[in-house]
Design a protein around this motif. Structure first.
Motif, PDB file in Angstrom:
ATOM      1  N   GLY A  53       0.831  -1.191   0.000  1.00 48.40           N
ATOM      2  CA  GLY A  53       0.000   0.000   0.000  1.00 48.40           C
ATOM      3  C   GLY A  53       0.872   1.250   0.000  1.00 48.40           C
ATOM      4  N   ASN A  54       0.219   2.384   0.192  1.00 46.59           N
ATOM      5  CA  ASN A  54       0.907   3.665   0.167  1.00 46.59           C
ATOM      6  C   ASN A  54       1.940   3.766   1.276  1.00 46.59           C
ATOM      7  OD1 ASN A  54       1.320   6.121  -1.038  1.00 46.59           O
ATOM      8  ND2 ASN A  54      -0.039   7.187   0.371  1.00 46.59           N
ATOM      9  N   ALA A  55       1.596   3.243   2.460  1.00 45.24           N
ATOM     10  CA  ALA A  55       2.513   3.329   3.598  1.00 45.24           C
ATOM     11  C   ALA A  55       3.826   2.611   3.293  1.00 45.24           C
ATOM     12  CB  ALA A  55       1.861   2.752   4.849  1.00 45.24           C
ATOM     13  N   GLU A  56       3.736   1.459   2.592  1.00 50.15           N
ATOM     14  CA  GLU A  56       4.969   0.744   2.254  1.00 50.15           C
ATOM     15  C   GLU A  56       5.814   1.545   1.275  1.00 50.15           C
ATOM     16  OE1 GLU A  56       2.876  -2.814   1.073  1.00 50.15           O
ATOM     17  OE2 GLU A  56       2.099  -2.527   3.111  1.00 50.15           O
ATOM     18  N   LYS A  57       5.136   2.158   0.282  1.00 54.02           N
ATOM     19  CA  LYS A  57       5.864   2.998  -0.679  1.00 54.02           C
ATOM     20  C   LYS A  57       6.589   4.106   0.064  1.00 54.02           C
ATOM     21  CE  LYS A  57       2.840   2.812  -4.630  1.00 54.02           C
ATOM     22  NZ  LYS A  57       1.541   3.361  -4.604  1.00 54.02           N
ATOM     23  N   VAL A  58       5.865   4.731   0.993  1.00 55.95           N
ATOM     24  CA  VAL A  58       6.445   5.844   1.743  1.00 55.95           C
ATOM     25  C   VAL A  58       7.659   5.378   2.526  1.00 55.95           C
ATOM     26  CG1 VAL A  58       6.077   7.376   3.707  1.00 55.95           C
ATOM     27  CG2 VAL A  58       4.385   7.266   1.886  1.00 55.95           C
ATOM     28  N   SER A  59       7.521   4.264   3.268  1.00 58.01           N
ATOM     29  CA  SER A  59       8.647   3.855   4.103  1.00 58.01           C
ATOM     30  C   SER A  59       9.833   3.409   3.253  1.00 58.01           C
ATOM     31  CB  SER A  59       8.242   2.775   5.109  1.00 58.01           C
ATOM     32  OG  SER A  59       7.684   1.683   4.444  1.00 58.01           O
ATOM     33  N   HIS A  60       9.544   2.851   2.073  1.00 56.65           N
ATOM     34  CA  HIS A  60      10.612   2.481   1.150  1.00 56.65           C
ATOM     35  C   HIS A  60      11.353   3.736   0.666  1.00 56.65           C
ATOM     36  CE1 HIS A  60      12.760   0.135  -1.827  1.00 56.65           C
ATOM     37  NE2 HIS A  60      12.416   1.008  -2.760  1.00 56.65           N
ATOM     38  N   PHE A  61      10.559   4.748   0.302  1.00 60.46           N
ATOM     39  CA  PHE A  61      11.140   6.004  -0.167  1.00 60.46           C
ATOM     40  C   PHE A  61      11.995   6.638   0.931  1.00 60.46           C
ATOM     41  CE2 PHE A  61      11.135  10.595  -0.533  1.00 60.46           C
ATOM     42  CZ  PHE A  61      11.538  10.781  -1.834  1.00 60.46           C
ATOM     43  N   VAL A  62      11.435   6.653   2.153  1.00 60.75           N
ATOM     44  CA  VAL A  62      12.150   7.257   3.273  1.00 60.75           C
ATOM     45  C   VAL A  62      13.468   6.530   3.516  1.00 60.75           C
ATOM     46  CG1 VAL A  62      12.075   7.588   5.786  1.00 60.75           C
ATOM     47  CG2 VAL A  62      10.093   8.179   4.384  1.00 60.75           C
ATOM     48  N   ALA A  63      13.432   5.202   3.468  1.00 64.46           N
ATOM     49  CA  ALA A  63      14.655   4.419   3.684  1.00 64.46           C
ATOM     50  C   ALA A  63      15.694   4.743   2.608  1.00 64.46           C
ATOM     51  CB  ALA A  63      14.324   2.925   3.670  1.00 64.46           C
ATOM     52  N   GLU A  64      15.250   4.854   1.356  1.00 63.59           N
ATOM     53  CA  GLU A  64      16.176   5.183   0.274  1.00 63.59           C
ATOM     54  C   GLU A  64      16.772   6.567   0.456  1.00 63.59           C
ATOM     55  OE1 GLU A  64      14.591   4.773  -3.640  1.00 63.59           O
ATOM     56  OE2 GLU A  64      14.640   2.582  -3.574  1.00 63.59           O
ATOM     57  N   ALA A  65      15.917   7.524   0.806  1.00 63.98           N
ATOM     58  CA  ALA A  65      16.394   8.896   1.002  1.00 63.98           C
ATOM     59  C   ALA A  65      17.441   8.933   2.104  1.00 63.98           C
ATOM     60  CB  ALA A  65      15.215   9.812   1.353  1.00 63.98           C
ATOM     61  N   GLU A  66      17.140   8.216   3.207  1.00 60.91           N
ATOM     62  CA  GLU A  66      18.077   8.228   4.336  1.00 60.91           C
ATOM     63  C   GLU A  66      19.385   7.544   3.972  1.00 60.91           C
ATOM     64  OE1 GLU A  66      15.642   6.704   7.504  1.00 60.91           O
ATOM     65  OE2 GLU A  66      14.877   8.714   7.998  1.00 60.91           O
ATOM     66  N   ALA A  67      19.294   6.506   3.137  1.00 57.10           N
ATOM     67  CA  ALA A  67      20.506   5.823   2.690  1.00 57.10           C
ATOM     68  C   ALA A  67      21.384   6.764   1.863  1.00 57.10           C
ATOM     69  CB  ALA A  67      20.145   4.585   1.876  1.00 57.10           C
ATOM     70  N   MET A  68      20.742   7.717   1.177  1.00 57.40           N
ATOM     71  CA  MET A  68      21.493   8.684   0.374  1.00 57.40           C
ATOM     72  C   MET A  68      21.947   9.874   1.218  1.00 57.40           C
ATOM     73  SD  MET A  68      18.869   8.486  -2.826  1.00 57.40           S
ATOM     74  CE  MET A  68      19.273  10.074  -3.547  1.00 57.40           C
ATOM     75  N   GLY A  69      21.716   9.800   2.518  1.00 57.19           N
ATOM     76  CA  GLY A  69      22.158  10.878   3.389  1.00 57.19           C
ATOM     77  C   GLY A  69      21.208  12.062   3.437  1.00 57.19           C
ATOM     78  N   LEU A  70      19.996  11.884   2.929  1.00 57.33           N
ATOM     79  CA  LEU A  70      19.018  12.967   2.991  1.00 57.33           C
ATOM     80  C   LEU A  70      18.212  12.851   4.275  1.00 57.33           C
ATOM     81  CD1 LEU A  70      17.692  12.723  -0.664  1.00 57.33           C
ATOM     82  CD2 LEU A  70      19.168  14.501   0.249  1.00 57.33           C
ATOM     83  N   ILE A  71      17.864  13.993   4.839  1.00 55.36           N
ATOM     84  CA  ILE A  71      17.032  13.979   6.041  1.00 55.36           C
ATOM     85  C   ILE A  71      15.584  14.148   5.586  1.00 55.36           C
ATOM     86  CG2 ILE A  71      16.485  15.223   8.163  1.00 55.36           C
ATOM     87  CD1 ILE A  71      19.490  16.279   7.891  1.00 55.36           C
ATOM     88  N   VAL A  72      14.698  13.283   6.055  1.00 57.56           N
ATOM     89  CA  VAL A  72      13.289  13.430   5.703  1.00 57.56           C
ATOM     90  C   VAL A  72      12.598  14.199   6.824  1.00 57.56           C
ATOM     91  CG1 VAL A  72      11.142  12.268   5.136  1.00 57.56           C
ATOM     92  CG2 VAL A  72      13.318  11.326   4.341  1.00 57.56           C
ATOM     93  N   LEU A  73      12.060  15.356   6.477  1.00 53.70           N
ATOM     94  CA  LEU A  73      11.387  16.216   7.449  1.00 53.70           C
ATOM     95  C   LEU A  73       9.892  15.978   7.392  1.00 53.70           C
ATOM     96  CD1 LEU A  73      13.256  19.481   6.423  1.00 53.70           C
ATOM     97  CD2 LEU A  73      13.801  18.024   8.379  1.00 53.70           C
ATOM     98  N   GLY A  74       9.234  16.206   8.501  1.00 59.17           N
ATOM     99  CA  GLY A  74       7.779  16.038   8.539  1.00 59.17           C
ATOM    100  C   GLY A  74       7.080  17.088   7.699  1.00 59.17           C
ATOM    101  N   PRO A  75       5.761  16.942   7.549  1.00 57.53           N
ATOM    102  CA  PRO A  75       5.010  17.905   6.752  1.00 57.53           C
ATOM    103  C   PRO A  75       5.039  19.294   7.397  1.00 57.53           C
ATOM    104  CG  PRO A  75       3.533  16.297   7.763  1.00 57.53           C
ATOM    105  CD  PRO A  75       4.923  15.891   8.111  1.00 57.53           C
ATOM    106  N   ASP A  76       5.001  20.318   6.576  1.00 59.52           N
ATOM    107  CA  ASP A  76       4.991  21.702   7.059  1.00 59.52           C
ATOM    108  C   ASP A  76       4.043  22.475   6.152  1.00 59.52           C
ATOM    109  OD1 ASP A  76       5.905  24.604   6.775  1.00 59.52           O
ATOM    110  OD2 ASP A  76       7.085  23.973   8.504  1.00 59.52           O
TER     111      ASP A  76
END
Length: 204
Positions: A1-24
């Motif tokens: 589902g969408n939640a899995e896509k999101v957590s996959h994306f977040v994991a990839e971003a973090e692996a690339m050294g990007l910080i994922v910030l919450g919604p603003d």
């Protein structure tokens, strides 16, 4: 589902050294957006998208972004409620924006905003009715800014004031809301800071 896509994306971003910030409410677009610090050319962080928050959806996200692009950033929660079309903002949308920290920039506590959603919606709809009826006289505009009466007058002497008012969600509550509504933890990972919380989360 969408939640899995999101957590996959977040994991990839973090692996690339990007910080994922919450919604603003002032920085998020509909989906994930790189956020540049002044002077940066490539981003070190990615801001969570408004439409990615469970229960918010694209329609509401578009309305929020349109108004912001037309009339500038939102000063705070009240300004936001006044400006965004109430039809796009049902109670659930507001609850989920608040619970995921979309108004943290304003310095207001998530819990206090959450507890005030009903009265904020009521005030916004009565203002909208007044505007529609053309009753926004000069006097109304002057009195509109009056602060709401303090809630402290509820019961005098009913209970002694606590030394430290608990005015916000606990760290554990914040994490639960983030996991539930965003699909990942923004405030930190429970394993790092909260021993024993893993078991609590497993029971949900």
């Amino acid at each position: 589902g969408n939640a899995e896509k999101v957590s996959h994306f977040v994991a990839e971003a973090e692996a690339m050294g990007l910080i994922v910030l919450g919604p603003d409410i002032n920085e998020s677009r509909e989906s994930f957006t790189p956020v540049l610090a002044p002077g940066e050319i490539t981003g070190g962080s990615i801001r969570f998208g408004l439409a990615g928050i469970k229960g918010v959806g694209e329609g509401a996200a578009q309305k929020i972004i349109e108004e912001r692009e037309k009339n500038g950033p939102y000063a705070d929660f009240d300004d936001f409620i006044r400006r965004v079309d109430a039809k796009a903002l049902n109670k659930r949308v507001l609850e989920h924006l608040v619970k995921t920290g979309a108004f943290d920039y304003s310095g207001a506590s998530r819990k206090r905003l959450f507890d005030g959603i009903d009265s904020a919606l009521a005030a916004a709809s009565s203002q909208a009715r007044d505007r529609a009826a053309g009753q926004n006289t000069f006097l109304d505009m002057l009195t509109e800014k009056a602060p709401p009466p303090k809630a402290a007058a509820r019961k005098k002497g009913a209970e002694p004031p606590k030394t430290e008012p608990v005015d916000d969600f606990t760290p554990a509550e914040r994490l639960l809301f983030e996991k539930e509504l965003l699909g990942f933890y923004i405030s930190g990972h429970p394993m790092n800071a909260y021993l024993g919380l893993a078991e609590v989360l497993d029971t949900f």
